[in-house]
Design an enzyme around this catalytic site. Structure first.
Site, mmCIF file in Angstrom:
data_model
loop_
_atom_site.group_PDB
_atom_site.id
_atom_site.type_symbol
_atom_site.label_atom_id
_atom_site.label_comp_id
_atom_site.label_asym_id
_atom_site.label_seq_id
_atom_site.Cartn_x
_atom_site.Cartn_y
_atom_site.Cartn_z
ATOM 1 N N ASP A 154 35.695 39.773 57.311
ATOM 2 C CA ASP A 154 35.415 39.137 56.028
ATOM 3 C C ASP A 154 34.068 38.081 56.105
ATOM 4 O O ASP A 154 33.867 37.408 57.257
ATOM 5 C CB ASP A 154 36.508 38.073 55.432
ATOM 6 C CG ASP A 154 36.392 38.076 53.879
ATOM 7 O OD1 ASP A 154 37.315 38.496 53.321
ATOM 8 O OD2 ASP A 154 35.805 37.294 53.606
ATOM 9 N N TYR A 168 29.274 44.838 37.560
ATOM 10 C CA TYR A 168 30.388 45.242 38.578
ATOM 11 C C TYR A 168 30.839 46.557 38.364
ATOM 12 O O TYR A 168 31.211 47.328 39.256
ATOM 13 C CB TYR A 168 31.478 44.233 37.891
ATOM 14 C CG TYR A 168 32.894 44.132 38.722
ATOM 15 C CD1 TYR A 168 32.996 43.828 40.002
ATOM 16 C CD2 TYR A 168 34.068 44.904 38.123
ATOM 17 C CE1 TYR A 168 34.151 44.081 40.754
ATOM 18 C CE2 TYR A 168 35.135 44.795 38.919
ATOM 19 C CZ TYR A 168 35.265 44.627 40.165
ATOM 20 O OH TYR A 168 36.418 44.655 41.052
ATOM 21 N N LYS A 190 30.972 49.995 41.062
ATOM 22 C CA LYS A 190 32.307 50.741 41.130
ATOM 23 C C LYS A 190 31.976 52.165 40.999
ATOM 24 O O LYS A 190 32.614 52.990 41.862
ATOM 25 C CB LYS A 190 33.322 50.212 40.208
ATOM 26 C CG LYS A 190 33.824 48.552 40.679
ATOM 27 C CD LYS A 190 34.586 48.615 42.320
ATOM 28 C CE LYS A 190 35.037 47.163 42.841
ATOM 29 N NZ LYS A 190 35.060 47.169 44.257
ATOM 30 N N ASN A 199 43.971 45.014 37.161
ATOM 31 C CA ASN A 199 44.318 43.474 37.315
ATOM 32 C C ASN A 199 45.341 43.245 38.335
ATOM 33 O O ASN A 199 46.555 43.289 37.899
ATOM 34 C CB ASN A 199 44.732 43.146 35.783
ATOM 35 C CG ASN A 199 43.556 43.002 34.876
ATOM 36 O OD1 ASN A 199 42.608 42.852 35.107
ATOM 37 N ND2 ASN A 199 43.773 43.620 33.777
ATOM 38 N N GLU A 220 38.944 33.071 39.772
ATOM 39 C CA GLU A 220 40.127 33.511 39.296
ATOM 40 C C GLU A 220 40.285 34.480 38.153
ATOM 41 O O GLU A 220 39.369 34.313 37.055
ATOM 42 C CB GLU A 220 40.986 32.207 39.180
ATOM 43 C CG GLU A 220 40.832 31.432 38.001
ATOM 44 C CD GLU A 220 39.575 30.306 38.405
ATOM 45 O OE1 GLU A 220 38.834 30.692 39.346
ATOM 46 O OE2 GLU A 220 39.411 29.431 37.305
ATOM 47 N N ARG A 265 43.229 47.252 27.307
ATOM 48 C CA ARG A 265 43.105 47.999 28.366
ATOM 49 C C ARG A 265 44.417 48.450 28.998
ATOM 50 O O ARG A 265 45.244 47.332 29.184
ATOM 51 C CB ARG A 265 42.163 47.505 29.453
ATOM 52 C CG ARG A 265 42.064 48.315 30.654
ATOM 53 C CD ARG A 265 41.389 47.766 31.960
ATOM 54 N NE ARG A 265 39.946 47.791 31.380
ATOM 55 C CZ ARG A 265 38.978 47.007 31.959
ATOM 56 N NH1 ARG A 265 39.318 46.134 32.841
ATOM 57 N NH2 ARG A 265 37.721 47.294 31.712
HETATM 58 P P1 NAD Z 1 38.805 38.986 47.155
HETATM 59 O O1 NAD Z 1 37.671 38.260 46.439
HETATM 60 O O2 NAD Z 1 39.957 38.103 47.202
HETATM 61 O O3 NAD Z 1 38.553 39.586 48.390
HETATM 62 C C1 NAD Z 1 37.365 40.146 48.501
HETATM 63 C C2 NAD Z 1 36.771 39.732 49.872
HETATM 64 O O4 NAD Z 1 35.867 40.346 50.377
HETATM 65 C C3 NAD Z 1 36.642 38.227 49.734
HETATM 66 O O5 NAD Z 1 37.312 37.714 50.871
HETATM 67 C C4 NAD Z 1 34.971 38.092 50.345
HETATM 68 O O6 NAD Z 1 34.682 37.146 51.151
HETATM 69 C C5 NAD Z 1 34.901 39.539 51.194
HETATM 70 N N1 NAD Z 1 33.511 39.951 51.133
HETATM 71 C C6 NAD Z 1 32.569 39.680 49.943
HETATM 72 N N2 NAD Z 1 31.509 40.238 50.336
HETATM 73 C C7 NAD Z 1 31.517 40.543 51.750
HETATM 74 C C8 NAD Z 1 30.606 40.770 52.575
HETATM 75 N N3 NAD Z 1 29.307 41.297 52.364
HETATM 76 N N4 NAD Z 1 31.073 41.170 53.874
HETATM 77 C C9 NAD Z 1 32.303 40.831 54.302
HETATM 78 N N5 NAD Z 1 33.316 40.518 53.568
HETATM 79 C C10 NAD Z 1 32.805 40.296 51.901
HETATM 80 O O7 NAD Z 1 39.171 39.998 45.896
HETATM 81 P P2 NAD Z 1 40.400 41.153 46.051
HETATM 82 O O8 NAD Z 1 41.211 40.889 44.688
HETATM 83 O O9 NAD Z 1 41.246 41.119 47.195
HETATM 84 O O10 NAD Z 1 39.862 42.309 45.795
HETATM 85 C C11 NAD Z 1 39.636 43.292 46.612
HETATM 86 C C12 NAD Z 1 38.900 44.657 46.084
HETATM 87 O O11 NAD Z 1 39.769 45.350 45.185
HETATM 88 C C13 NAD Z 1 37.567 44.389 45.559
HETATM 89 O O12 NAD Z 1 36.845 45.494 45.873
HETATM 90 C C14 NAD Z 1 37.785 44.395 44.321
HETATM 91 O O13 NAD Z 1 36.500 44.742 43.393
HETATM 92 C C15 NAD Z 1 38.828 45.379 43.748
HETATM 93 N N6 NAD Z 1 39.789 45.234 42.832
HETATM 94 C C16 NAD Z 1 40.360 43.982 42.595
HETATM 95 C C17 NAD Z 1 41.136 43.868 41.470
HETATM 96 C C18 NAD Z 1 41.987 42.627 41.336
HETATM 97 O O14 NAD Z 1 42.505 42.483 40.149
HETATM 98 N N7 NAD Z 1 42.236 41.676 42.120
HETATM 99 C C19 NAD Z 1 40.933 44.773 40.353
HETATM 100 C C20 NAD Z 1 40.235 45.840 40.221
HETATM 101 C C21 NAD Z 1 39.430 46.086 41.537
#
Ligand code: NAD
Length: 344
Positions: free
Chosen positions: A35, A150, A154, A179, A192, A287
């Protein structure tokens, strides 16, 4: 095999942290978590594996991260809730560098399976105009008109996964998360999402005796929310299936944002005066996840109820909030010294 090296990119984040916890519970011992955040900011950190701080937009960092790995889970992205993604479109799009370089590095390292975390934000906005939703099927992503910034990133990254599979033979798997919420995630600071933001606001109102809540939009917008345990189970099932095309991973329990506020109020045991901020980012009007395909292909779909998941989530956020700022309510409505600026 339990000692195969597994890379979790974004392991310091919400979903990444839970995925590692689950892998460990299932006996996997060789986990490399990477990370960009300093390790003291990771939501969950585990001893015994590799915890590496590196920027995965950089190809050399991806090469080192993938070296020796059998499976790669790409959960790294610069993202957040609506308030973040509507105001940081370029930053969100830069996550394309993570997926690009991780895919290339995975091919170079001979990785067997590669998981990509896509999103319901890839779906065509025209299909999400009404609160009275028709749940989104996988084919509704095209013709493309995803969430600006975003969602385009994706959709493009999904497409790269397909072509890397076709052209270079790596087994890519793509889930479109709807979500995700739960403990050990972002609950303040601007990134958040709705469940955590609403939980924090209600807890703040309870703790400060300021019985008022500000809701983004008119509150009639509809969503489904998937509890993290379902998400982690779905990731494993999809990763180890033969499903090559992107597939929904979401709950189909629909709720309005007003309904979600009702639920959190009930959990905390409070009733708040509501104001609706119609200028705040609120995303699409409606959605939901159509789970016909996942049910057909895996015989499973997320099933943890919103109420059960929110009870766990509110409990955890209340603990975090109290540890940082709070105390039990004073029952003194004039004591506004603890009305916190972050909680607007
Ligand atoms: P999060 O922000 O908690 O986790 C993402 C992590 O990626 C963070 O800890 C961040 O520091 C790390 N990161 C960002 N850029 C980076 C880089 N250049 N190098 C290394 N690490 C990096 O988000 P999450 O909720 O755990 O989401 C995880 C994945 O799921 C993401 O791709 C997100 O788009 C996708 N997603 C999440 C949700 C949701 O509701 N949480 C919904 C749809 C898609």
């Amino acid at each position: 095999m339990n000692n195969d090296l597994i890379l979790v990119a974004g392991g310091g984040g919400f979903i990444g942290g839970h995925l590692i916890a689950d892998l460990r519970r299932r006996g996997f011992t060789n986990i490399r978590s990477v990370d960009i955040k300093p390790t003291d900011q990771w939501y969950q950190r585990f001893d015994g594996g590799e915890n590496i701080v590196a920027d995965l937009t950089d190809k050399q960092c991806c090469d080192r991260a993938c070296d020796g790995a059998r499976e790669v889970y790409n959960l790294a992205a610069d993202m957040g809730g609506m308030g973040f993604i509507e105001n940081n479109k370029a930053l969100c799009m830069l996550s394309v560098l993570v997926n690009t370089h991780l895919l290339q590095a995975s091919v170079d390292a001979g990785v067997d399976r590669y998981f990509y975390a896509s999103s319901a934000c890839v779906y065509n906005a025209d299909k999400q105009m009404s609160e009275d939703v028709v749940a989104l099927k996988e084919e509704d992503a095209y013709p493309a008109m995803p969430e600006d910034g975003y969602g385009w990133e994706k959709l493009f990254a999904e497409r790269m996964c397909r072509h890397f599979r076709e052209d270079f033979g790596i087994n890519t798997r793509v889930a479109r998360f709807h979500n995700v919420y739960g403990p050990h995630g972002t609950w303040e600071g601007g990134r958040e999402k709705a469940p955590a933001a609403i939980a924090r606001k209600v807890i703040n109102a309870w703790s400060t005796n300021d019985h008022h809540i500000d809701i983004w939009g008119d509150g009639r917008q509809t969503r489904s929310f998937m509890y993290i345990d379902d998400c982690v189970k779905g990731i494993d099932m999809i990763m180890h299936s033969n499903i090559e095309e992107p597939i929904n991973l979401g709950s189909n329990e629909l709720v309005t944002i007003n309904g979600l506020v009702d639920m959190v109020e009930e959990i905390i045991g409070i009733k708040l005066k509501r104001s609706h901020n119609l200028d705040a980012p609120k995303g699409v009007n409606g959605r939901n996840s159509d789970n016909t395909l996942i049910q057909k292909l895996l015989g499973w779909q997320p099933s943890i109820t919103l109420r059960a998941g929110m009870e766990e989530t509110v409990d955890w956020i209340r603990g975090e909030y109290m540890a940082l700022y709070g105390s039990e309510p004073t029952n003194d409505a004039s004591d506004l010294s603890r009305v916190l600026p972050h909680a607007s």
